[in-house]
Scaffold this motif. Structure first.
Motif, PDB file in Angstrom:
ATOM      1  N   LYS A  79      28.493 -14.170  -6.198  1.00  0.00           N
ATOM      2  CA  LYS A  79      28.944 -14.723  -4.838  1.00  0.00           C
ATOM      3  C   LYS A  79      29.735 -15.955  -5.325  1.00  0.00           C
ATOM      4  CE  LYS A  79      25.756 -13.169  -1.578  1.00  0.00           C
ATOM      5  NZ  LYS A  79      24.675 -13.623  -0.695  1.00  0.00           N
ATOM      6  N   VAL A  80      30.925 -16.157  -4.995  1.00  0.00           N
ATOM      7  CA  VAL A  80      31.912 -17.066  -5.454  1.00  0.00           C
ATOM      8  C   VAL A  80      32.059 -18.055  -3.968  1.00  0.00           C
ATOM      9  CG1 VAL A  80      33.824 -18.127  -6.491  1.00  0.00           C
ATOM     10  CG2 VAL A  80      32.703 -15.998  -7.285  1.00  0.00           C
ATOM     11  N   ILE A  81      31.645 -19.094  -3.890  1.00  0.00           N
ATOM     12  CA  ILE A  81      31.808 -19.769  -2.532  1.00  0.00           C
ATOM     13  C   ILE A  81      32.630 -21.036  -2.671  1.00  0.00           C
ATOM     14  CG2 ILE A  81      29.660 -18.658  -1.393  1.00  0.00           C
ATOM     15  CD1 ILE A  81      28.152 -21.319  -2.316  1.00  0.00           C
ATOM     16  N   HIS A  82      33.041 -21.615  -1.721  1.00  0.00           N
ATOM     17  CA  HIS A  82      33.641 -22.945  -1.712  1.00  0.00           C
ATOM     18  C   HIS A  82      32.839 -24.174  -0.862  1.00  0.00           C
ATOM     19  CE1 HIS A  82      35.531 -21.781   2.035  1.00  0.00           C
ATOM     20  NE2 HIS A  82      35.321 -22.821   2.368  1.00  0.00           N
ATOM     21  N   GLY A  83      32.843 -25.153  -1.184  1.00  0.00           N
ATOM     22  CA  GLY A  83      32.035 -26.125  -0.598  1.00  0.00           C
ATOM     23  C   GLY A  83      31.308 -27.272  -1.688  1.00  0.00           C
ATOM     24  N   VAL A  84      30.298 -27.760  -1.313  1.00  0.00           N
ATOM     25  CA  VAL A  84      29.532 -28.595  -2.104  1.00  0.00           C
ATOM     26  C   VAL A  84      28.075 -28.368  -2.194  1.00  0.00           C
ATOM     27  CG1 VAL A  84      28.790 -31.234  -2.046  1.00  0.00           C
ATOM     28  CG2 VAL A  84      31.043 -30.505  -1.090  1.00  0.00           C
ATOM     29  N   SER A  85      27.666 -28.586  -3.293  1.00  0.00           N
ATOM     30  CA  SER A  85      26.181 -28.389  -3.718  1.00  0.00           C
ATOM     31  C   SER A  85      25.642 -29.470  -4.573  1.00  0.00           C
ATOM     32  CB  SER A  85      26.115 -26.889  -4.281  1.00  0.00           C
ATOM     33  OG  SER A  85      26.736 -26.859  -5.756  1.00  0.00           O
ATOM     34  N   VAL A  86      24.471 -29.495  -4.868  1.00  0.00           N
ATOM     35  CA  VAL A  86      23.835 -30.477  -5.803  1.00  0.00           C
ATOM     36  C   VAL A  86      22.815 -29.648  -6.611  1.00  0.00           C
ATOM     37  CG1 VAL A  86      23.783 -32.317  -4.288  1.00  0.00           C
ATOM     38  CG2 VAL A  86      21.742 -30.702  -4.110  1.00  0.00           C
ATOM     39  N   GLU A  87      22.777 -30.179  -7.755  1.00  0.00           N
ATOM     40  CA  GLU A  87      21.878 -29.627  -9.061  1.00  0.00           C
ATOM     41  C   GLU A  87      20.468 -29.551  -8.435  1.00  0.00           C
ATOM     42  OE1 GLU A  87      22.576 -30.956 -12.808  1.00  0.00           O
ATOM     43  OE2 GLU A  87      24.180 -29.815 -13.014  1.00  0.00           O
ATOM     44  N   ASN A  88      19.886 -30.642  -8.009  1.00  0.00           N
ATOM     45  CA  ASN A  88      18.635 -30.854  -7.227  1.00  0.00           C
ATOM     46  C   ASN A  88      18.553 -31.614  -5.949  1.00  0.00           C
ATOM     47  OD1 ASN A  88      16.961 -30.082  -9.788  1.00  0.00           O
ATOM     48  ND2 ASN A  88      18.101 -31.933 -10.791  1.00  0.00           N
ATOM     49  N   SER A  89      18.052 -30.956  -5.203  1.00  0.00           N
ATOM     50  CA  SER A  89      18.018 -31.594  -3.602  1.00  0.00           C
ATOM     51  C   SER A  89      16.980 -32.477  -3.595  1.00  0.00           C
ATOM     52  CB  SER A  89      17.927 -30.354  -2.508  1.00  0.00           C
ATOM     53  OG  SER A  89      16.671 -29.626  -2.963  1.00  0.00           O
ATOM     54  N   MET A  90      16.349 -32.696  -4.488  1.00  0.00           N
ATOM     55  CA  MET A  90      15.264 -33.869  -4.345  1.00  0.00           C
ATOM     56  C   MET A  90      15.213 -34.350  -5.821  1.00  0.00           C
ATOM     57  SD  MET A  90      11.853 -35.016  -5.157  1.00  0.00           S
ATOM     58  CE  MET A  90      10.993 -33.535  -5.413  1.00  0.00           C
ATOM     59  N   VAL A  91      15.351 -35.694  -5.851  1.00  0.00           N
ATOM     60  CA  VAL A  91      15.274 -36.490  -7.065  1.00  0.00           C
ATOM     61  C   VAL A  91      14.010 -37.681  -6.837  1.00  0.00           C
ATOM     62  CG1 VAL A  91      17.533 -36.152  -7.952  1.00  0.00           C
ATOM     63  CG2 VAL A  91      17.174 -38.265  -6.375  1.00  0.00           C
ATOM     64  N   SER A  92      13.576 -38.010  -7.854  1.00  0.00           N
ATOM     65  CA  SER A  92      12.375 -39.151  -7.696  1.00  0.00           C
ATOM     66  C   SER A  92      12.497 -40.094  -8.807  1.00  0.00           C
ATOM     67  CB  SER A  92      11.071 -38.304  -7.727  1.00  0.00           C
ATOM     68  OG  SER A  92       9.955 -39.090  -7.733  1.00  0.00           O
ATOM     69  N   GLY A  93      12.096 -41.485  -8.542  1.00  0.00           N
ATOM     70  CA  GLY A  93      11.962 -42.532  -9.750  1.00  0.00           C
ATOM     71  C   GLY A  93      11.140 -43.419  -9.453  1.00  0.00           C
ATOM     72  N   GLU A  94      10.849 -44.169 -10.344  1.00  0.00           N
ATOM     73  CA  GLU A  94       9.754 -45.167 -10.281  1.00  0.00           C
ATOM     74  C   GLU A  94      10.654 -46.339  -9.644  1.00  0.00           C
ATOM     75  OE1 GLU A  94       7.562 -47.562 -13.498  1.00  0.00           O
ATOM     76  OE2 GLU A  94       6.140 -45.910 -12.911  1.00  0.00           O
ATOM     77  N   GLU A  95       9.808 -47.249  -9.094  1.00  0.00           N
ATOM     78  CA  GLU A  95      10.644 -48.524  -8.341  1.00  0.00           C
ATOM     79  C   GLU A  95      10.920 -49.262  -9.815  1.00  0.00           C
ATOM     80  OE1 GLU A  95       9.135 -52.151  -5.417  1.00  0.00           O
ATOM     81  OE2 GLU A  95       7.562 -50.756  -6.489  1.00  0.00           O
ATOM     82  N   GLY A  96      12.385 -49.770  -9.752  1.00  0.00           N
ATOM     83  CA  GLY A  96      12.787 -50.545 -10.566  1.00  0.00           C
ATOM     84  C   GLY A  96      13.650 -49.794 -11.799  1.00  0.00           C
ATOM     85  N   SER A  97      13.558 -48.373 -11.601  1.00  0.00           N
ATOM     86  CA  SER A  97      14.133 -47.417 -12.471  1.00  0.00           C
ATOM     87  C   SER A  97      15.487 -46.906 -12.043  1.00  0.00           C
ATOM     88  CB  SER A  97      13.251 -46.450 -13.196  1.00  0.00           C
ATOM     89  OG  SER A  97      13.074 -45.716 -11.774  1.00  0.00           O
ATOM     90  N   SER A  98      16.127 -46.230 -12.769  1.00  0.00           N
ATOM     91  CA  SER A  98      17.267 -45.399 -12.243  1.00  0.00           C
ATOM     92  C   SER A  98      17.329 -43.906 -12.005  1.00  0.00           C
ATOM     93  CB  SER A  98      18.501 -45.639 -12.852  1.00  0.00           C
ATOM     94  OG  SER A  98      18.802 -47.330 -13.067  1.00  0.00           O
ATOM     95  N   VAL A  99      17.835 -43.237 -11.172  1.00  0.00           N
ATOM     96  CA  VAL A  99      17.965 -41.941 -10.974  1.00  0.00           C
ATOM     97  C   VAL A  99      19.392 -41.467 -10.947  1.00  0.00           C
ATOM     98  CG1 VAL A  99      15.737 -41.721  -9.931  1.00  0.00           C
ATOM     99  CG2 VAL A  99      17.523 -42.030  -8.414  1.00  0.00           C
ATOM    100  N   MET A 100      19.750 -40.241 -11.218  1.00  0.00           N
ATOM    101  CA  MET A 100      20.971 -39.846 -11.143  1.00  0.00           C
ATOM    102  C   MET A 100      21.091 -38.402 -10.242  1.00  0.00           C
ATOM    103  SD  MET A 100      22.308 -40.191 -15.171  1.00  0.00           S
ATOM    104  CE  MET A 100      24.050 -39.247 -14.562  1.00  0.00           C
TER     105      MET A 100
END
Length: 340
Positions: free
Chosen positions: A128-149
Protein backbone atom coordinates in the motif's frame (compact mmCIF):
# COMPACT_ATOMS: atom_id res chain seq x y z
CA UNK A 1 -8.85 -45.86 -9.48
CA UNK A 2 -7.82 -44.08 -12.72
CA UNK A 3 -9.79 -41.04 -11.63
CA UNK A 4 -8.10 -41.08 -8.22
CA UNK A 5 -4.67 -41.26 -9.87
CA UNK A 6 -5.46 -38.32 -12.13
CA UNK A 7 -6.71 -36.25 -9.16
CA UNK A 8 -3.56 -37.06 -7.18
CA UNK A 9 -1.29 -36.03 -10.06
CA UNK A 10 -3.18 -32.74 -10.49
CA UNK A 11 -2.83 -31.88 -6.80
CA UNK A 12 0.90 -32.70 -6.51
CA UNK A 13 2.14 -29.44 -8.12
CA UNK A 14 0.37 -27.40 -5.45
CA UNK A 15 1.57 -29.31 -2.38
CA UNK A 16 4.53 -26.92 -1.78
CA UNK A 17 2.11 -23.99 -1.70
CA UNK A 18 -0.07 -25.69 0.89
CA UNK A 19 2.97 -26.54 3.00
CA UNK A 20 4.13 -22.87 2.77
CA UNK A 21 7.75 -23.48 1.77
CA UNK A 22 7.98 -19.73 1.04
CA UNK A 23 6.64 -17.11 3.46
CA UNK A 24 6.59 -13.31 3.65
CA UNK A 25 4.67 -10.39 5.15
CA UNK A 26 0.94 -10.24 4.43
CA UNK A 27 0.90 -6.46 3.94
CA UNK A 28 3.33 -3.55 3.72
CA UNK A 29 2.43 0.15 3.93
CA UNK A 30 4.69 3.01 2.88
CA UNK A 31 4.36 6.74 2.23
CA UNK A 32 4.57 7.88 -1.37
CA UNK A 33 8.18 8.52 -2.32
CA UNK A 34 9.44 6.13 0.33
CA UNK A 35 11.12 2.72 0.20
CA UNK A 36 10.27 -0.79 1.40
CA UNK A 37 12.31 -3.93 2.01
CA UNK A 38 10.35 -7.18 1.97
CA UNK A 39 11.90 -10.36 3.44
CA UNK A 40 11.02 -13.67 1.79
CA UNK A 41 11.94 -16.84 3.69
CA UNK A 42 12.25 -20.24 2.03
CA UNK A 43 12.96 -23.86 2.85
CA UNK A 44 16.67 -24.86 2.89
CA UNK A 45 16.09 -27.18 -0.06
CA UNK A 46 15.58 -24.07 -2.24
CA UNK A 47 19.02 -22.63 -1.49
CA UNK A 48 20.28 -23.11 -5.06
CA UNK A 49 17.08 -22.17 -6.86
CA UNK A 50 16.41 -18.90 -8.67
CA UNK A 51 14.34 -16.41 -6.66
CA UNK A 52 12.25 -13.62 -8.16
CA UNK A 53 9.91 -10.73 -7.32
CA UNK A 54 6.98 -9.89 -9.52
CA UNK A 55 3.79 -7.83 -9.52
CA UNK A 56 0.41 -9.51 -9.82
CA UNK A 57 -2.13 -11.61 -7.97
CA UNK A 58 -1.57 -14.75 -10.11
CA UNK A 59 1.72 -16.41 -11.02
CA UNK A 60 0.63 -16.95 -14.60
CA UNK A 61 -0.03 -13.23 -15.11
CA UNK A 62 2.72 -11.82 -12.90
CA UNK A 63 5.10 -9.16 -14.25
CA UNK A 64 8.68 -9.94 -13.26
CA UNK A 65 10.54 -7.03 -11.64
CA UNK A 66 13.75 -8.64 -10.32
CA UNK A 67 15.47 -12.04 -10.38
CA UNK A 68 18.52 -13.42 -8.61
CA UNK A 69 19.93 -14.75 -11.90
CA UNK A 70 20.05 -11.20 -13.30
CA UNK A 71 22.95 -8.85 -12.53
CA UNK A 72 21.26 -5.54 -13.39
CA UNK A 73 20.35 -4.69 -9.77
CA UNK A 74 23.54 -3.81 -7.93
CA UNK A 75 22.66 -0.81 -5.73
CA UNK A 76 19.70 -1.45 -3.39
CA UNK A 77 19.69 2.14 -2.09
CA UNK A 78 19.26 3.70 -5.58
CA UNK A 79 17.86 1.07 -7.92
CA UNK A 80 14.12 1.08 -8.41
CA UNK A 81 13.92 -2.63 -7.56
CA UNK A 82 16.69 -4.88 -6.27
CA UNK A 83 16.85 -8.44 -4.97
CA UNK A 84 19.41 -10.14 -2.75
CA UNK A 85 19.59 -13.81 -1.78
CA UNK A 86 21.27 -14.96 1.44
CA UNK A 87 21.27 -18.79 1.53
CA UNK A 88 22.95 -18.80 4.94
CA UNK A 89 19.89 -17.04 6.38
CA UNK A 90 17.50 -19.00 4.11
CA UNK A 91 15.99 -15.71 3.00
CA UNK A 92 16.02 -13.33 0.08
CA UNK A 93 15.07 -9.65 0.36
CA UNK A 94 13.51 -7.27 -2.14
CA UNK A 95 13.94 -3.48 -1.96
CA UNK A 96 11.75 -1.00 -3.86
CA UNK A 97 12.58 2.74 -3.86
CA UNK A 98 10.71 5.96 -4.66
CA UNK A 99 7.33 4.29 -4.69
CA UNK A 100 4.31 5.97 -6.31
CA UNK A 101 0.69 5.70 -5.25
CA UNK A 102 -0.06 3.92 -8.55
CA UNK A 103 2.34 1.11 -7.57
CA UNK A 104 0.00 -0.14 -4.83
CA UNK A 105 -1.17 -3.73 -5.36
CA UNK A 106 -0.32 -7.40 -5.02
CA UNK A 107 3.24 -8.68 -5.33
CA UNK A 108 4.78 -12.09 -4.78
CA UNK A 109 8.02 -13.69 -3.68
CA UNK A 110 8.73 -16.71 -5.87
CA UNK A 111 11.11 -19.66 -6.03
CA UNK A 112 11.54 -21.06 -9.54
CA UNK A 113 11.37 -24.84 -9.52
CA UNK A 114 12.04 -25.28 -13.21
CA UNK A 115 9.82 -28.32 -13.55
CA UNK A 116 6.71 -28.41 -15.68
CA UNK A 117 5.07 -30.85 -13.26
CA UNK A 118 5.39 -28.49 -10.32
CA UNK A 119 4.24 -24.93 -9.93
CA UNK A 120 6.71 -22.42 -8.53
CA UNK A 121 6.57 -21.94 -4.78
CA UNK A 122 5.31 -18.43 -4.08
CA UNK A 123 4.06 -16.17 -1.26
CA UNK A 124 1.89 -13.07 -1.74
CA UNK A 125 2.11 -9.67 -0.10
CA UNK A 126 0.03 -6.52 -0.56
CA UNK A 127 1.85 -3.20 -0.91
CA UNK A 128 0.00 0.00 0.00
CA UNK A 129 1.52 3.30 -1.13
CA UNK A 130 -0.24 6.24 0.49
CA UNK A 131 0.26 10.01 0.69
CA UNK A 132 0.10 11.94 3.91
CA UNK A 133 2.03 12.27 7.18
CA UNK A 134 3.09 9.61 9.67
CA UNK A 135 5.50 9.17 12.59
CA UNK A 136 7.94 6.43 13.44
CA UNK A 137 6.66 6.38 17.04
CA UNK A 138 3.31 7.80 18.10
CA UNK A 139 4.55 8.01 21.71
CA UNK A 140 7.95 9.20 22.95
CA UNK A 141 9.14 9.39 26.53
CA UNK A 142 12.02 11.10 28.30
CA UNK A 143 13.25 12.05 31.74
CA UNK A 144 12.87 15.56 33.07
CA UNK A 145 15.85 17.64 31.93
CA UNK A 146 16.72 15.32 29.02
CA UNK A 147 15.89 15.54 25.29
CA UNK A 148 13.68 13.44 23.02
CA UNK A 149 13.38 13.25 19.23
CA UNK A 150 10.27 12.80 17.09
CA UNK A 151 10.66 11.63 13.48
CA UNK A 152 7.81 12.95 11.31
CA UNK A 153 7.53 11.35 7.86
CA UNK A 154 5.71 12.82 4.86
CA UNK A 155 4.98 11.73 1.30
CA UNK A 156 6.62 13.14 -1.82
CA UNK A 157 3.95 15.71 -2.63
CA UNK A 158 4.65 17.50 0.68
CA UNK A 159 8.40 17.89 0.20
CA UNK A 160 8.18 21.62 -0.54
CA UNK A 161 5.35 22.31 1.93
CA UNK A 162 5.99 24.13 5.19
CA UNK A 163 6.26 21.78 8.16
CA UNK A 164 4.91 22.61 11.61
CA UNK A 165 5.16 21.28 15.14
CA UNK A 166 2.07 22.23 17.17
CA UNK A 167 0.90 21.76 20.73
CA UNK A 168 -2.57 20.27 20.68
CA UNK A 169 -5.23 22.87 21.40
CA UNK A 170 -4.61 25.75 19.00
CA UNK A 171 -2.72 27.00 15.96
CA UNK A 172 -1.11 29.78 18.01
CA UNK A 173 1.31 27.23 19.44
CA UNK A 174 2.58 26.04 16.03
CA UNK A 175 6.28 26.38 15.23
CA UNK A 176 6.87 26.55 11.42
CA UNK A 177 10.06 25.60 9.61
CA UNK A 178 9.78 28.54 7.21
CA UNK A 179 11.64 28.85 3.94
CA UNK A 180 14.88 27.65 5.51
CA UNK A 181 13.33 24.30 6.44
CA UNK A 182 14.37 24.66 10.07
CA UNK A 183 13.47 26.26 13.38
CA UNK A 184 15.24 26.45 16.73
CA UNK A 185 14.84 28.08 20.11
CA UNK A 186 15.90 27.17 23.66
CA UNK A 187 13.41 24.32 23.96
CA UNK A 188 12.67 23.04 20.41
CA UNK A 189 14.68 22.35 17.27
CA UNK A 190 13.10 21.37 13.93
CA UNK A 191 15.02 20.21 10.87
CA UNK A 192 13.51 19.20 7.51
CA UNK A 193 15.70 17.09 5.20
CA UNK A 194 13.37 17.90 2.24
CA UNK A 195 13.42 14.24 1.19
CA UNK A 196 10.64 12.72 3.27
CA UNK A 197 11.16 13.44 6.96
CA UNK A 198 11.55 16.26 9.45
CA UNK A 199 12.94 15.80 12.94
CA UNK A 200 11.70 17.55 16.06
CA UNK A 201 13.99 17.66 19.10
CA UNK A 202 12.50 18.67 22.44
CA UNK A 203 15.31 19.98 24.65
CA UNK A 204 15.55 20.24 28.44
CA UNK A 205 12.21 18.56 29.07
CA UNK A 206 10.01 19.84 31.86
CA UNK A 207 6.93 18.25 33.39
CA UNK A 208 4.68 20.82 31.72
CA UNK A 209 5.95 19.64 28.30
CA UNK A 210 4.00 16.37 28.65
CA UNK A 211 0.93 16.11 26.41
CA UNK A 212 -0.23 15.69 22.81
CA UNK A 213 1.42 17.37 19.83
CA UNK A 214 0.86 17.42 16.05
CA UNK A 215 3.29 16.86 13.18
CA UNK A 216 1.90 18.88 10.28
CA UNK A 217 2.77 19.07 6.56
CA UNK A 218 0.45 20.92 4.23
CA UNK A 219 -3.08 20.09 5.41
CA UNK A 220 -2.08 16.71 6.85
CA UNK A 221 -1.54 16.10 10.56
CA UNK A 222 -0.63 13.20 12.82
CA UNK A 223 -0.73 13.11 16.62
CA UNK A 224 2.22 12.33 18.89
CA UNK A 225 2.12 11.87 22.66
CA UNK A 226 5.08 13.13 24.71
CA UNK A 227 5.53 11.68 28.19
CA UNK A 228 7.92 13.18 30.74
CA UNK A 229 9.18 11.14 33.67
CA UNK A 230 10.21 12.93 36.90
CA UNK A 231 13.91 13.26 37.47
CA UNK A 232 15.33 10.25 39.29
CA UNK A 233 16.02 10.90 42.99
CA UNK A 234 19.67 10.83 44.14
CA UNK A 235 18.75 9.25 47.50
CA UNK A 236 18.41 5.52 48.04
CA UNK A 237 15.49 5.79 50.47
CA UNK A 238 12.29 4.18 49.16
CA UNK A 239 9.56 6.55 48.12
CA UNK A 240 6.38 5.83 50.08
CA UNK A 241 4.19 8.74 49.00
CA UNK A 242 2.11 8.31 45.84
CA UNK A 243 3.15 10.27 42.78
CA UNK A 244 1.57 13.65 42.25
CA UNK A 245 -0.96 14.03 39.42
CA UNK A 246 1.57 15.97 37.35
CA UNK A 247 4.05 13.07 37.60
CA UNK A 248 1.70 10.23 36.77
CA UNK A 249 1.49 9.09 33.19
CA UNK A 250 -2.00 9.70 31.85
CA UNK A 251 -2.98 7.99 28.63
CA UNK A 252 -5.55 9.97 26.70
CA UNK A 253 -6.99 9.43 23.22
CA UNK A 254 -5.28 11.49 20.54
CA UNK A 255 -6.91 14.88 19.96
CA UNK A 256 -8.88 15.59 16.92
CA UNK A 257 -7.10 17.75 14.36
CA UNK A 258 -8.03 21.42 14.39
CA UNK A 259 -10.56 21.99 11.61
CA UNK A 260 -12.67 24.84 10.32
CA UNK A 261 -15.81 23.01 11.43
CA UNK A 262 -14.64 22.89 15.05
CA UNK A 263 -14.10 26.66 15.05
CA UNK A 264 -17.59 27.18 13.58
CA UNK A 265 -19.16 25.06 16.33
CA UNK A 266 -17.44 27.22 18.96
CA UNK A 267 -18.68 30.38 17.23
CA UNK A 268 -22.29 29.15 17.30
CA UNK A 269 -21.99 28.34 20.99
CA UNK A 270 -20.64 31.83 21.75
CA UNK A 271 -23.50 33.43 19.78
CA UNK A 272 -26.06 31.45 21.81
CA UNK A 273 -24.43 32.55 25.06
CA UNK A 274 -24.51 36.20 23.89
CA UNK A 275 -28.25 36.02 23.05
CA UNK A 276 -29.11 34.44 26.41
CA UNK A 277 -27.04 37.06 28.25
CA UNK A 278 -28.85 39.88 26.40
CA UNK A 279 -32.28 38.47 27.32
CA UNK A 280 -31.29 38.15 30.99
CA UNK A 281 -30.03 41.76 30.95
CA UNK A 282 -33.34 43.03 29.52
CA UNK A 283 -35.36 41.14 32.14
CA UNK A 284 -33.16 42.57 34.89
CA UNK A 285 -33.60 46.11 33.56
CA UNK A 286 -37.39 45.64 33.44
CA UNK A 287 -37.51 44.46 37.08
CA UNK A 288 -35.33 47.39 38.15
CA UNK A 289 -37.55 49.91 36.29
CA UNK A 290 -40.68 48.53 37.99
CA UNK A 291 -39.11 48.86 41.44
CA UNK A 292 -38.06 52.45 40.72
CA UNK A 293 -41.59 53.28 39.57
CA UNK A 294 -43.08 51.85 42.79
CA UNK A 295 -40.60 53.83 44.90
CA UNK A 296 -41.46 56.99 42.96
CA UNK A 297 -45.18 56.44 43.54
CA UNK A 298 -44.70 55.91 47.27
CA UNK A 299 -42.53 59.03 47.45
CA UNK A 300 -45.28 61.11 45.74
CA UNK A 301 -47.91 59.91 48.23
CA UNK A 302 -45.57 60.76 51.13
CA UNK A 303 -45.01 64.28 49.81
CA UNK A 304 -48.77 64.75 49.42
CA UNK A 305 -49.31 63.64 53.02
CA UNK A 306 -46.70 66.13 54.27
CA UNK A 307 -48.39 68.94 52.35
CA UNK A 308 -51.74 68.13 53.95
CA UNK A 309 -50.14 68.09 57.36
CA UNK A 310 -48.75 71.57 56.82
CA UNK A 311 -52.24 72.79 55.86
CA UNK A 312 -53.74 71.32 59.01
CA UNK A 313 -51.17 71.95 61.73
CA UNK A 314 -53.88 71.57 64.46
CA UNK A 315 -54.04 67.90 63.93
CA UNK A 316 -50.85 66.65 65.67
CA UNK A 317 -51.98 63.04 65.62
CA UNK A 318 -50.79 62.67 62.08
CA UNK A 319 -54.04 63.63 60.29
CA UNK A 320 -55.72 60.50 61.60
CA UNK A 321 -59.22 62.19 61.67
CA UNK A 322 -58.78 63.96 58.34
CA UNK A 323 -61.13 61.55 56.68
CA UNK A 324 -64.12 63.05 58.72
CA UNK A 325 -63.32 66.68 57.72
CA UNK A 326 -65.10 67.95 54.62
CA UNK A 327 -62.98 70.08 52.34
CA UNK A 328 -64.26 72.52 49.73
CA UNK A 329 -62.18 74.01 46.92
CA UNK A 330 -63.67 77.39 45.87
CA UNK A 331 -61.12 78.47 43.34
CA UNK A 332 -58.83 76.44 41.10
CA UNK A 333 -56.52 79.40 40.72
CA UNK A 334 -55.90 79.99 44.43
CA UNK A 335 -56.71 76.52 45.70
CA UNK A 336 -58.06 78.08 49.00
CA UNK A 337 -59.11 75.45 51.41
CA UNK A 338 -61.81 75.77 54.04
CA UNK A 339 -62.70 73.24 56.65
CA UNK A 340 -66.05 72.90 58.28
Amino acid sequence: MPRLSILTLSVLPWIPVVLCWVTTQNEVSVLEGGSITVPCRYDPKYANHVKYWCRGSMREFCTSLARTDETSSTNPSKDKVSIFDDPAQEMFTVTMNNLKETESGWYLCGVELGNGWKADDVAYTKVKVIHGVSVENSMVSGEEGSSVMVQCLYSERFRESEKKWCRSGGWSSCLPTGSEGSYEDTSVAISDDRTGAFTVTLKKLQMRDAGWYLCSAGQQQVAVQVQVRPRASTTTEPVTSPPTPSQSAVYLPPPKPITKESWNSHRYMLESIAVCSSLLLLVGLAVLARKLWILHKEDSELRHFKEMKEIFPDNPSGMGDLQHVPIAFHSKATMDVRAY
